[in-house]
Scaffold this motif. Structure first.
Motif, PDB file in Angstrom:
ATOM      1  N   LEU A  70       0.836  -1.197   0.000  1.00 38.92           N
ATOM      2  CA  LEU A  70       0.000   0.000   0.000  1.00 38.92           C
ATOM      3  C   LEU A  70       0.871   1.248   0.000  1.00 38.92           C
ATOM      4  N   ALA A  71       0.259   2.390  -0.218  1.00 42.18           N
ATOM      5  CA  ALA A  71       0.989   3.661  -0.200  1.00 42.18           C
ATOM      6  C   ALA A  71       1.639   3.870   1.169  1.00 42.18           C
ATOM      7  N   ASP A  72       2.726   4.641   1.172  1.00 45.48           N
ATOM      8  CA  ASP A  72       3.439   4.904   2.428  1.00 45.48           C
ATOM      9  C   ASP A  72       2.510   5.408   3.521  1.00 45.48           C
ATOM     10  N   SER A  73       1.565   6.298   3.149  1.00 45.87           N
ATOM     11  CA  SER A  73       0.669   6.883   4.145  1.00 45.87           C
ATOM     12  C   SER A  73      -0.212   5.837   4.808  1.00 45.87           C
ATOM     13  N   GLU A  74      -0.484   4.748   4.096  1.00 48.03           N
ATOM     14  CA  GLU A  74      -1.329   3.681   4.642  1.00 48.03           C
ATOM     15  C   GLU A  74      -0.529   2.651   5.425  1.00 48.03           C
ATOM     16  N   ARG A  75       0.773   2.574   5.156  1.00 49.00           N
ATOM     17  CA  ARG A  75       1.613   1.612   5.866  1.00 49.00           C
ATOM     18  C   ARG A  75       2.328   2.213   7.064  1.00 49.00           C
ATOM     19  N   MET A  76       2.323   3.551   7.144  1.00 48.83           N
ATOM     20  CA  MET A  76       2.985   4.214   8.256  1.00 48.83           C
ATOM     21  C   MET A  76       2.104   4.183   9.501  1.00 48.83           C
ATOM     22  N   THR A  77       2.606   3.595  10.570  1.00 49.17           N
ATOM     23  CA  THR A  77       1.864   3.513  11.822  1.00 49.17           C
ATOM     24  C   THR A  77       2.241   4.692  12.723  1.00 49.17           C
ATOM     25  N   GLY A 186       1.623  17.212   2.308  1.00 53.90           N
ATOM     26  CA  GLY A 186       0.864  16.215   1.554  1.00 53.90           C
ATOM     27  C   GLY A 186       1.538  14.871   1.422  1.00 53.90           C
ATOM     28  N   ASP A 187       2.706  14.694   2.028  1.00 54.72           N
ATOM     29  CA  ASP A 187       3.415  13.417   1.928  1.00 54.72           C
ATOM     30  C   ASP A 187       3.850  12.966   3.312  1.00 54.72           C
ATOM     31  N   VAL A 188       3.998  11.625   3.460  1.00 58.75           N
ATOM     32  CA  VAL A 188       4.486  11.084   4.720  1.00 58.75           C
ATOM     33  C   VAL A 188       5.937  11.478   4.916  1.00 58.75           C
ATOM     34  N   THR A 189       6.733  11.419   3.874  1.00 59.91           N
ATOM     35  CA  THR A 189       8.140  11.813   3.962  1.00 59.91           C
ATOM     36  C   THR A 189       8.443  12.855   2.888  1.00 59.91           C
ATOM     37  N   MET A 190       8.821  12.398   1.698  1.00 60.50           N
ATOM     38  CA  MET A 190       9.206  13.293   0.619  1.00 60.50           C
ATOM     39  C   MET A 190       8.752  12.691  -0.693  1.00 60.50           C
ATOM     40  N   PRO A 191       8.132  13.466  -1.589  1.00 61.74           N
ATOM     41  CA  PRO A 191       7.743  12.911  -2.885  1.00 61.74           C
ATOM     42  C   PRO A 191       8.973  12.495  -3.680  1.00 61.74           C
ATOM     43  N   LYS A 192       8.794  11.571  -4.627  1.00 61.42           N
ATOM     44  CA  LYS A 192       9.919  11.097  -5.423  1.00 61.42           C
ATOM     45  C   LYS A 192      10.487  12.198  -6.300  1.00 61.42           C
ATOM     46  N   PHE A 193      11.808  12.157  -6.466  1.00 63.78           N
ATOM     47  CA  PHE A 193      12.481  13.086  -7.366  1.00 63.78           C
ATOM     48  C   PHE A 193      12.344  12.542  -8.788  1.00 63.78           C
ATOM     49  N   THR A 194      11.871  13.379  -9.704  1.00 64.32           N
ATOM     50  CA  THR A 194      11.632  12.945 -11.080  1.00 64.32           C
ATOM     51  C   THR A 194      12.608  13.562 -12.078  1.00 64.32           C
ATOM     52  N   GLY A 195      13.454  14.454 -11.588  1.00 68.77           N
ATOM     53  CA  GLY A 195      14.394  15.098 -12.478  1.00 68.77           C
ATOM     54  C   GLY A 195      13.844  16.365 -13.103  1.00 68.77           C
ATOM     55  N   ARG A 196      12.581  16.652 -12.870  1.00 70.90           N
ATOM     56  CA  ARG A 196      11.989  17.871 -13.429  1.00 70.90           C
ATOM     57  C   ARG A 196      12.541  19.078 -12.689  1.00 70.90           C
ATOM     58  N   LYS A 197      12.892  20.062 -13.436  1.00 68.27           N
ATOM     59  CA  LYS A 197      13.394  21.298 -12.852  1.00 68.27           C
ATOM     60  C   LYS A 197      12.219  22.253 -12.595  1.00 68.27           C
ATOM     61  N   PRO A 198      12.265  23.046 -11.531  1.00 70.62           N
ATOM     62  CA  PRO A 198      11.173  23.974 -11.232  1.00 70.62           C
ATOM     63  C   PRO A 198      11.086  25.078 -12.265  1.00 70.62           C
TER      64      PRO A 198
END
Length: 198
Positions: A70-77, A186-198
């Motif tokens: 499951l998503a991190d948010s659902e597995r994090m106790t 909006g995230d339990v830790t940190m969203p994945k890095f995709t390489g997109r530049k701001p």
């Protein structure tokens, strides 16, 4: 050389001093989350060379009907959140420091899959050993954007010194006490890095 000697002495002393705490956390992880006790994952180290980082496990094995996690948010106790907010899950990384795979202070080791996504400037974070804590961790931690985090990592590479490391260690203790910047919005830790530049 001074940095490495300090890492060896401090990690060895820390492992001995914190052995009772490590044992209690291990017992609680086993009781609340089951086996395995540790989260092991290959991460890029100095010059991007892979090593196995070890932390205390903070998530359950909850999966969907197809067996997919499951998503991190659902597995994090709540217990896992406590370990992360207190940084107790990071204690086993002192072993990585003692072995020379990590340093007490340096850019945090991220995922191997990020290596081809970095710009040449971002890749410079691998010019030093990854750290248990770092300049980005005491300046916002996971509340930072990826771009901000990488700029702080590269700043550390260019300005590193023994005295800066001591300052970061002191600020880390302060950050842990106030539990600041544990997760991104909006995230339990940190969203994945995709390489997109701001």
């Amino acid at each position: 050389m001074l940095k490495r000697l300090f890492d060896i002495a401090a990690s060895a002393f820390g492992l001995l001093l914190l052995a009772p705490v490590i044992a209690i956390v291990a017992w609680q992880v086993r009781r609340k989350l089951g086996s395995p006790l540790f989260f092991r994952q290959v991460r890029p180290g100095l010059n991007g060379r892979p090593f196995e980082m070890i932390k205390f496990r903070t998530m359950s094995d909850a999966a969907d009907a197809a067996g997919n996690p499951l998503a991190d948010s659902e597995r994090m106790t709540s217990f896992g959140k406590f370990l992360r907010s207190s940084s107790l899950d990071e204690l086993p990384e002192l072993w990585n420091v003692l072995k020379g795979e990590m340093s007490l202070v340096g850019p945090r080791p991220l995922l191997m899959e990020y290596l081809p996504l970095y710009s040449p400037e971002q890749y410079r974070r691998h010019e030093v050993r990854p750290g248990v804590t770092g300049w980005a961790q005491v300046n916002g931690r996971n509340a930072l954007s990826w771009d901000e985090k990488f700029k702080l990592d590269v700043w550390y590479v260019d300005n590193r010194s023994f005295w800066l490391d001591l300052k970061i260690i002191f600020l880390t203790i302060k950050t842990v006490v106030v539990r600041d910047g544990i997760s991104a919005d909006g995230d339990v830790t940190m969203p994945k890095f995709t390489g997109r530049k701001p």
